[in-house]
Design an enzyme around this catalytic site. Structure first.
Site, PDB file in Angstrom:
ATOM      1  N   HIS A   1       5.025   1.571 -10.492  1.00  0.00           N
ATOM      2  CA  HIS A   1       4.088   3.425 -10.870  1.00  0.00           C
ATOM      3  C   HIS A   1       4.072   3.998 -11.842  1.00  0.00           C
ATOM      4  CE1 HIS A   1       1.193   2.846  -7.211  1.00  0.00           C
ATOM      5  NE2 HIS A   1       2.793   2.334  -6.390  1.00  0.00           N
TER       6      HIS A   1
ATOM      7  N   GLU B   1       2.987   5.669 -14.062  1.00  0.00           N
ATOM      8  CA  GLU B   1       2.367   6.808 -13.956  1.00  0.00           C
ATOM      9  C   GLU B   1       3.101   8.240 -13.551  1.00  0.00           C
ATOM     10  OE1 GLU B   1       1.474   4.455 -11.985  1.00  0.00           O
ATOM     11  OE2 GLU B   1       0.695   5.554 -10.202  1.00  0.00           O
TER      12      GLU B   1
ATOM     13  N   CYS C   1       0.018  -1.085  -9.069  1.00  0.00           N
ATOM     14  CA  CYS C   1       1.021  -1.454  -7.306  1.00  0.00           C
ATOM     15  C   CYS C   1      -0.204  -2.826  -6.812  1.00  0.00           C
ATOM     16  CB  CYS C   1       1.536  -0.222  -6.713  1.00  0.00           C
ATOM     17  SG  CYS C   1       2.096  -0.736  -5.310  1.00  0.00           S
TER      18      CYS C   1
HETATM   19  N1  GLN Z   1      -0.441  -1.881  -0.075  1.00  0.00           N
HETATM   20  C1  GLN Z   1      -0.069  -2.581  -1.231  1.00  0.00           C
HETATM   21  C2  GLN Z   1       2.005  -2.753  -0.202  1.00  0.00           C
HETATM   22  O1  GLN Z   1       1.801  -2.626   0.481  1.00  0.00           O
HETATM   23  C3  GLN Z   1       0.215  -2.213  -2.346  1.00  0.00           C
HETATM   24  C4  GLN Z   1       0.750  -0.304  -2.710  1.00  0.00           C
HETATM   25  C5  GLN Z   1       0.858   0.559  -3.190  1.00  0.00           C
HETATM   26  O2  GLN Z   1      -0.195   0.178  -4.256  1.00  0.00           O
HETATM   27  N2  GLN Z   1       0.791   1.493  -3.936  1.00  0.00           N
HETATM   28  O3  GLN Z   1       2.187  -3.468  -1.728  1.00  0.00           O
END
Ligand code: GLN
Length: 554
Positions: free
Chosen positions: A515, A517, A391
């Site tokens: 994600h 995970e 992410c």
């Molecule tokens: N801050 C980034 C976004 O909003 C990544 C978010 C995250 O890593 N969950 O796109």
């Protein structure tokens, strides 16, 4: 995943409920105890689900600080929930929905909305019965269609916030046939200075439970060691339950061993007998036992993985730690995770990463630590160190590449630097309008298309994957052309959203906007994590090979 035996449950037996409360102090791992019991009931052929009650006023965990509560766990329906739900998903191998996390915020919001809509027909709206009714409804709905539903009440008995829930559960038990409900109370059994197991805290907390009108059917004592027979007898006598209903939950080296321990103590058998389900359960010899095999896999080596994040707290990255463990079960290696403070990275540069076989840059929000994360990406890219960016980690890999390979000076994510000359990560144009109205997070399970003959394709063994998301920003389509040349390849996409990136010619460099995970389970590890460990093992084997060769030639 463990092959699940067919469930052969007779619906006339009704839903069975296990209510789990905690005493003495929080953080005793009652969720793990509950999930472990659930795992064993699943092994015995039952369809098991779980509900986590969080007596806080937040509607969901979306806005909660990972320092206080650990990671925000994301469900397939996009629910942002307490990390305990992650434990239930991993132990039960069942997907939950937002309805499986009941919070005070959610309950009160609903009751107040109904009041505003005039649904209570002018009645005085009260905690009892209106809030308690709503709690009971939610528990029943979450349990529908399953055999056994585990309901864990967060916090400790006696907390003011928990009172409406305990009252609701008391009423619930009153309404159900006795054999359909089991109360489990998890407490702490500490040692005295002279090495004696002390039961007084348990006695006090059970007294508290009983003053609310609940009587535990089962007491589980968390202790460094198994409870001694005399300790169990004392608890039984003072808490008014049979000695056979007192169980130990001693410290184990790995949470995944808890089901094995509670099985040895006979907790599952006791639960089955209480519910009158022992005849329904699969005979011992036919129960699924893949779990035991998976979590006790012999390990043949160790690998060191650096996790470059903001929070010096394992719980803040719990699902990543668990995913690494699952991949380790699969490949027979122990994974040692070293947290590296992203704030310090910029100063210490690569110093902190030497000695690690692989690097993970996890998700996150906000500016703090981003320069350090960029340094970590650069180190991994330039030195051929296996890398996984999740992410925000994916976004940082895009930024690092833009700056240091494409030469786009000052490139950044618009989240971190709204004035950047090269917003390679930005809000998509179609999101601008929604952005003005708040709520713009892309949440939950979405499908990604995977380019054939790429690393992503090899990992997933498919031309698509469905993974969970929690982000607002995306690779900016205006820069797609700039990124069009190798070695960087966006090998996973969803429309005009870039979902996966990889670098050709690098041993393992993978970033995912999603994600992975959150879907990893023991026995069903997440492909990007397995790939990371495989690359690490290959690289270490190659190094060892090189060393052996040098020794021979000399
Ligand atoms: N801050 C980034 C976004 O909003 C990544 C978010 C995250 O890593 N969950 O796109």
């Amino acid at each position: 995943m463990p092959t699940e035996p067919d469930t052969h449950y007779d619906p006339s037996l009704g839903n069975k409920f296990i209510f789990v409360t905690g005493g003495v102090m929080s953080g005793l791992g009652k969720g793990i105890t509950a999930a472990s019991t659930g795992r064993l009931l699943k092994n015995a052929g039952f369809d098991v689900t779980a509900v986590k009650i969080d007596p806080y006023l937040n509607v969901d965990a979306g806005t909660m600080n990972p320092y206080q509560h650990g990671e925000v766990y994301v469900l397939k329906d996009g629910g942002e929930v307490d990390l305990d739900l992650g434990n239930y998903e991993r132990f039960l191998d069942e997907d939950m929905t937002s309805d499986h996390n009941i919070t005070t915020g959610k309950t009160y919001q609903h009751v107040i909305e109904k009041e505003r809509a005039g649904d209570y027909l002018g009645k005085t709206v009260q905690i009892i019965p209106h809030v308690t009714d709503d709690i009971k409804r939610r528990v029943r709905e979450a349990a529908a269609g399953t055999d056994v539903c585990i309901v864990e009440v967060g916090g400790t008995v006696g907390d003011i916030e928990g009172m409406p829930y305990l009252e609701a559960l008391r009423q619930f038990a009153h309404e159900e046939p006795e054999e359909n409900v089991l109360f489990v109370h998890v407490t702490l059994v500490p040692y005295s200075k002279n090495g004696e197991q002390k039961t007084k805290p348990t006695q006090h907390s059970v007294k508290e439970v009983r003053s609310i009108g609940l009587q535990p059917d089962v007491i589980v004592g968390r202790c460094d060691d198994p409870l001694e027979r005399t300790t169990k007898e004392k608890i039984a006598l003072f808490c008014d339950i049979p000695t056979e209903a007192v169980f130990s939950n001693p410290d184990v080296e790995d949470v995944y061993h808890v089901p094995l321990v509670v099985e040895d103590e006979g907790l599952d058998q006791y639960v089955l007998e209480h519910f009158g389900l022992d005849g329904e359960a699969l005979p011992e010899g036919e129960r699924a036992n893949d779990w035991r095999r998976i979590v006790t896999t012999e390990k043949e080596g160790e690998v060191e993985v650096a996790l470059v994040g903001k929070y010096d707290l394992e719980d803040a990255y719990m699902s990543i730690h668990e995913s690494l463990k699952h991949a380790g079960f699969e490949l027979g290696v122990d994974v040692n995770v070293h947290w590296v403070d992203a704030d310090e990275m910029a100063d210490y540069h690569a110093e902190r990463l030497r000695g690690s076989d692989g690097v993970i840059v996890p998700g996150g929000f906000g500016m703090r630590g981003t320069e350090g994360k960029l340094e970590a990406v650069r180190y991994a890219r330039e030195n051929g160190i296996p890398f996984l960016g999740l992410c925000l980690g994916f976004q940082m890999a895009v930024v690092e590449y833009a700056r240091n390979v494409l030469g786009l000076e000052g490139a950044h994510s618009a989240e971190m630097d709204p004035e950047t000359p090269h917003p390679v990560i930005d809000i998509l144009p179609e999101q601008y309008e929604v952005e003005d109205m708040g709520g713009t997070m892309r949440l939950g399970a979405h499908e990604t298309e995977i380019e054939p003959d790429t690393l992503a394709h090899e990992l997933y063994g498919d031309t698509s994957c469905t993974e969970r998301h929690r982000h607002r920003y995306e690779v900016n389509p205006e820069y797609f052309d700039a990124f069009a040349d190798e070695p960087l390849v966006f090998s996973g996409t969803a429309g005009n959203r870039m979902e996966v990136l990889e670098l050709e010619g690098h041993p393992y460099f993978l970033g995912t906007q999603f994600h992975p995970e959150y879907k990893s389970r023991p026995g069903r590890p997440s492909p990007p994590f397995v790939g990371l460990l495989e690359a690490i093992i290959d690289r270490t084997d190659a190094d060892a090979g090189d060393r052996a060769e040098t020794e021979v030639t000399h």
